[in-house]
Motif scaffolding. Structure first.
Motif, PDB file in Angstrom:
ATOM      1  N   MET A 159      56.505 -96.590 -45.485  1.00 35.41           N
ATOM      2  CA  MET A 159      57.004 -97.919 -45.093  1.00 35.41           C
ATOM      3  C   MET A 159      57.825 -97.809 -43.810  1.00 35.41           C
ATOM      4  O   MET A 159      58.840 -98.481 -43.636  1.00 35.41           O
ATOM      5  N   LYS A 160      57.394 -96.979 -42.904  1.00 35.04           N
ATOM      6  CA  LYS A 160      58.137 -96.701 -41.678  1.00 35.04           C
ATOM      7  C   LYS A 160      58.420 -97.952 -40.867  1.00 35.04           C
ATOM      8  O   LYS A 160      59.555 -98.190 -40.428  1.00 35.04           O
ATOM      9  N   ARG A 161      57.409 -98.779 -40.653  1.00 38.07           N
ATOM     10  CA  ARG A 161      57.586 -99.926 -39.757  1.00 38.07           C
ATOM     11  C   ARG A 161      58.483-100.986 -40.373  1.00 38.07           C
ATOM     12  O   ARG A 161      59.271-101.633 -39.685  1.00 38.07           O
ATOM     13  N   MET A 162      58.396-101.169 -41.688  1.00 36.63           N
ATOM     14  CA  MET A 162      59.267-102.135 -42.355  1.00 36.63           C
ATOM     15  C   MET A 162      60.717-101.639 -42.315  1.00 36.63           C
ATOM     16  O   MET A 162      61.649-102.426 -42.100  1.00 36.63           O
ATOM     17  N   ASN A 163      60.916-100.346 -42.510  1.00 31.44           N
ATOM     18  CA  ASN A 163      62.265 -99.793 -42.456  1.00 31.44           C
ATOM     19  C   ASN A 163      62.827 -99.837 -41.035  1.00 31.44           C
ATOM     20  O   ASN A 163      64.037-100.019 -40.852  1.00 31.44           O
ATOM     21  N   MET A 164      61.974 -99.660 -40.053  1.00 32.05           N
ATOM     22  CA  MET A 164      62.418 -99.768 -38.668  1.00 32.05           C
ATOM     23  C   MET A 164      62.851-101.205 -38.351  1.00 32.05           C
ATOM     24  O   MET A 164      63.882-101.437 -37.708  1.00 32.05           O
ATOM     25  N   PHE A 165      62.072-102.169 -38.818  1.00 23.07           N
ATOM     26  CA  PHE A 165      62.417-103.574 -38.640  1.00 23.07           C
ATOM     27  C   PHE A 165      63.781-103.874 -39.255  1.00 23.07           C
ATOM     28  O   PHE A 165      64.621-104.546 -38.630  1.00 23.07           O
ATOM     29  N   LEU A 166      64.028-103.361 -40.439  1.00 21.17           N
ATOM     30  CA  LEU A 166      65.315-103.582 -41.097  1.00 21.17           C
ATOM     31  C   LEU A 166      66.447-102.913 -40.329  1.00 21.17           C
ATOM     32  O   LEU A 166      67.563-103.453 -40.268  1.00 21.17           O
ATOM     33  N   LEU A 188      70.183 -98.828 -45.833  1.00 14.28           N
ATOM     34  CA  LEU A 188      68.947 -98.705 -45.065  1.00 14.28           C
ATOM     35  C   LEU A 188      68.276 -97.360 -45.339  1.00 14.28           C
ATOM     36  O   LEU A 188      68.934 -96.382 -45.698  1.00 14.28           O
ATOM     37  N   LEU A 189      66.961 -97.330 -45.150  1.00 12.47           N
ATOM     38  CA  LEU A 189      66.181 -96.097 -45.317  1.00 12.47           C
ATOM     39  C   LEU A 189      65.651 -95.644 -43.966  1.00 12.47           C
ATOM     40  O   LEU A 189      65.324 -96.461 -43.104  1.00 12.47           O
ATOM     41  N   ILE A 190      65.542 -94.345 -43.796  1.00 16.92           N
ATOM     42  CA  ILE A 190      65.100 -93.784 -42.524  1.00 16.92           C
ATOM     43  C   ILE A 190      63.651 -94.188 -42.236  1.00 16.92           C
ATOM     44  O   ILE A 190      62.783 -94.110 -43.115  1.00 16.92           O
ATOM     45  N   PRO A 191      63.351 -94.682 -41.037  1.00 11.35           N
ATOM     46  CA  PRO A 191      61.960 -94.960 -40.660  1.00 11.35           C
ATOM     47  C   PRO A 191      61.245 -93.625 -40.382  1.00 11.35           C
ATOM     48  O   PRO A 191      61.420 -93.036 -39.316  1.00 11.35           O
ATOM     49  N   LEU A 192      60.494 -93.170 -41.333  1.00 13.73           N
ATOM     50  CA  LEU A 192      59.884 -91.837 -41.260  1.00 13.73           C
ATOM     51  C   LEU A 192      58.494 -91.905 -40.631  1.00 13.73           C
ATOM     52  O   LEU A 192      57.583 -92.525 -41.172  1.00 13.73           O
ATOM     53  N   ASP A 193      58.352 -91.247 -39.471  1.00 15.27           N
ATOM     54  CA  ASP A 193      57.031 -91.095 -38.865  1.00 15.27           C
ATOM     55  C   ASP A 193      56.777 -89.615 -38.607  1.00 15.27           C
ATOM     56  O   ASP A 193      57.545 -88.753 -39.052  1.00 15.27           O
ATOM     57  N   VAL A 194      55.716 -89.311 -37.903  1.00 14.95           N
ATOM     58  CA  VAL A 194      55.341 -87.914 -37.673  1.00 14.95           C
ATOM     59  C   VAL A 194      56.437 -87.163 -36.921  1.00 14.95           C
ATOM     60  O   VAL A 194      56.794 -86.037 -37.276  1.00 14.95           O
ATOM     61  N   HIS A 195      56.978 -87.778 -35.862  1.00 14.43           N
ATOM     62  CA  HIS A 195      58.007 -87.126 -35.060  1.00 14.43           C
ATOM     63  C   HIS A 195      59.244 -86.819 -35.896  1.00 14.43           C
ATOM     64  O   HIS A 195      59.757 -85.690 -35.903  1.00 14.43           O
ATOM     65  N   VAL A 196      59.738 -87.845 -36.606  1.00 13.48           N
ATOM     66  CA  VAL A 196      60.941 -87.677 -37.419  1.00 13.48           C
ATOM     67  C   VAL A 196      60.703 -86.649 -38.515  1.00 13.48           C
ATOM     68  O   VAL A 196      61.556 -85.798 -38.789  1.00 13.48           O
ATOM     69  N   GLY A 197      59.531 -86.697 -39.133  1.00 13.54           N
ATOM     70  CA  GLY A 197      59.213 -85.755 -40.197  1.00 13.54           C
ATOM     71  C   GLY A 197      59.160 -84.318 -39.702  1.00 13.54           C
ATOM     72  O   GLY A 197      59.736 -83.410 -40.314  1.00 13.54           O
ATOM     73  N   ASN A 198      58.477 -84.092 -38.580  1.00  9.13           N
ATOM     74  CA  ASN A 198      58.337 -82.733 -38.056  1.00  9.13           C
ATOM     75  C   ASN A 198      59.681 -82.139 -37.645  1.00  9.13           C
ATOM     76  O   ASN A 198      59.981 -80.973 -37.938  1.00  9.13           O
ATOM     77  N   VAL A 199      60.493 -82.921 -36.946  1.00 10.35           N
ATOM     78  CA  VAL A 199      61.801 -82.424 -36.516  1.00 10.35           C
ATOM     79  C   VAL A 199      62.687 -82.161 -37.725  1.00 10.35           C
ATOM     80  O   VAL A 199      63.400 -81.149 -37.781  1.00 10.35           O
ATOM     81  N   SER A 200      62.652 -83.065 -38.705  1.00 10.86           N
ATOM     82  CA  SER A 200      63.472 -82.896 -39.902  1.00 10.86           C
ATOM     83  C   SER A 200      63.124 -81.614 -40.638  1.00 10.86           C
ATOM     84  O   SER A 200      64.008 -80.899 -41.136  1.00 10.86           O
ATOM     85  N   ARG A 201      61.851 -81.298 -40.711  1.00  4.63           N
ATOM     86  CA  ARG A 201      61.440 -80.065 -41.387  1.00  4.63           C
ATOM     87  C   ARG A 201      61.852 -78.836 -40.574  1.00  4.63           C
ATOM     88  O   ARG A 201      62.281 -77.826 -41.138  1.00  4.63           O
ATOM     89  N   SER A 202      61.711 -78.912 -39.253  1.00  5.37           N
ATOM     90  CA  SER A 202      62.075 -77.759 -38.423  1.00  5.37           C
ATOM     91  C   SER A 202      63.567 -77.476 -38.487  1.00  5.37           C
ATOM     92  O   SER A 202      63.995 -76.334 -38.296  1.00  5.37           O
ATOM     93  N   LEU A 203      64.371 -78.513 -38.777  1.00  9.30           N
ATOM     94  CA  LEU A 203      65.818 -78.351 -38.873  1.00  9.30           C
ATOM     95  C   LEU A 203      66.288 -78.112 -40.307  1.00  9.30           C
ATOM     96  O   LEU A 203      67.488 -78.004 -40.560  1.00  9.30           O
ATOM     97  N   GLY A 204      65.351 -78.056 -41.234  1.00  7.98           N
ATOM     98  CA  GLY A 204      65.713 -77.797 -42.626  1.00  7.98           C
ATOM     99  C   GLY A 204      66.312 -78.993 -43.341  1.00  7.98           C
ATOM    100  O   GLY A 204      66.977 -78.835 -44.373  1.00  7.98           O
ATOM    101  N   LEU A 205      66.060 -80.193 -42.831  1.00 11.89           N
ATOM    102  CA  LEU A 205      66.608 -81.406 -43.440  1.00 11.89           C
ATOM    103  C   LEU A 205      65.661 -82.012 -44.470  1.00 11.89           C
ATOM    104  O   LEU A 205      66.079 -82.819 -45.301  1.00 11.89           O
TER     105      LEU A 205
END
Length: 254
Positions: A159-166, A188-205
């Motif tokens: 639900m990335k786009r809906m969360n981004m809108f919020l 609010l919930l994080i708008p999760l897309d490919v970029h956010v997901g990849n960086v979050s994993r690389s940082l151990g989040l």
């Protein structure tokens, strides 16, 4: 980690962020109903290559003569201005169904997007409630394009786009507009897309591999450890790092 992410938030949460982001269409208007309608349209079409969907959005608002609220009020089944519209999965009929649903909400239901989301909030299933409303306006089974515009949380999507809108509607700052106040920033919930997901994993989040709703919850809860009042501000840090390769800086630091 918090110091690093806070530094990236300061770097990317600036007015300069607006010009290349779909939020630019929200900032183009002054009237509240124009802003929320333009924001909703811009957010739902924010998929694929940025240059491509921004070009399509410019076309949509040009056809609307940059008066989204008046356009929606006067939109009807007879309107064929978007009959040749195509953007990836979304065709003219899908866009027409979307705009007819907005017409029903604002003209026939005499309501607004803010009121619709607030009803969903009170039901404890805001995203599902809103999504179901738009499906309820259809007179025939939805096409693939309409289903792509209106993801359903029960299907497990992020639900990335809906969360981004919020995020745009609730947060304040140089980018977000604080147009609505029934929801707290902390909800609010994080708008999760490919970029956010990849960086979050690389940082151990983020531990999960899938960019799904469970990952949204996991990442949001992790970010609350850094700022429990406004965890979604880190969307700027994670997205900016992903697009601009700042994640490599952190990897070197580690």
């Amino acid at each position: 980690m918090k110091e690093y992410l806070d530094r990236l938030v300061k770097k990317y949460e600036t007015k300069d962020f607006i010009k290349d982001d779909p939020v630019q269409f929200a900032h183009a208007f002054k009237n509240k109903k124009d802003i929320e309608i333009a924001s909703f349209i811009a957010a739902l079409f924010a998929f694929g290559k940025r240059e491509a969907f921004i070009s399509k959005l410019k076309h949509i608002f040009k056809v609307m003569q940059n008066e989204p609220y008046n356009f929606i009020l006067n939109f009807s089944e007879k309107n064929n201005l978007f009959c040749d519209f195509v953007y990836r999965f979304v065709k003219g009929d899908d866009l027409k169904s979307f705009l007819l649903a907005l017409n029903k909400l604002y003209k026939h239901d005499k309501s607004t997007l803010e009121e619709l989301f607030y009803k969903g909030y009170c039901s404890n299933d805001m995203l599902g409630f809103v999504s179901k409303y738009f499906y309820s306006t259809l007179k025939c089974p939805p096409n693939l394009g309409f289903c792509h515009l209106f993801a359903r949380p029960e299907k497990g999507g992020a639900m990335k786009r809906m969360n981004m809108f919020l995020r745009w509607m609730i947060r304040s700052g140089p980018v977000d507009m604080a147009l609505w106040d029934f929801l707290k920033k902390s909800e609010l919930l994080i708008p999760l897309d490919v970029h956010v997901g990849n960086v979050s994993r690389s940082l151990g989040l983020l531990g999960r591999n899938a960019n799904d709703f469970k990952s949204v919850i996991e990442l949001t809860q992790k970010l609350m450890e850094f700022d429990s009042d406004d965890p979604v501000k880190y969307d700027f840090a994670l997205f900016g790092a992903g697009v601009n390769s700042d994640k490599m800086e952190k990897i070197k630091i580690l």
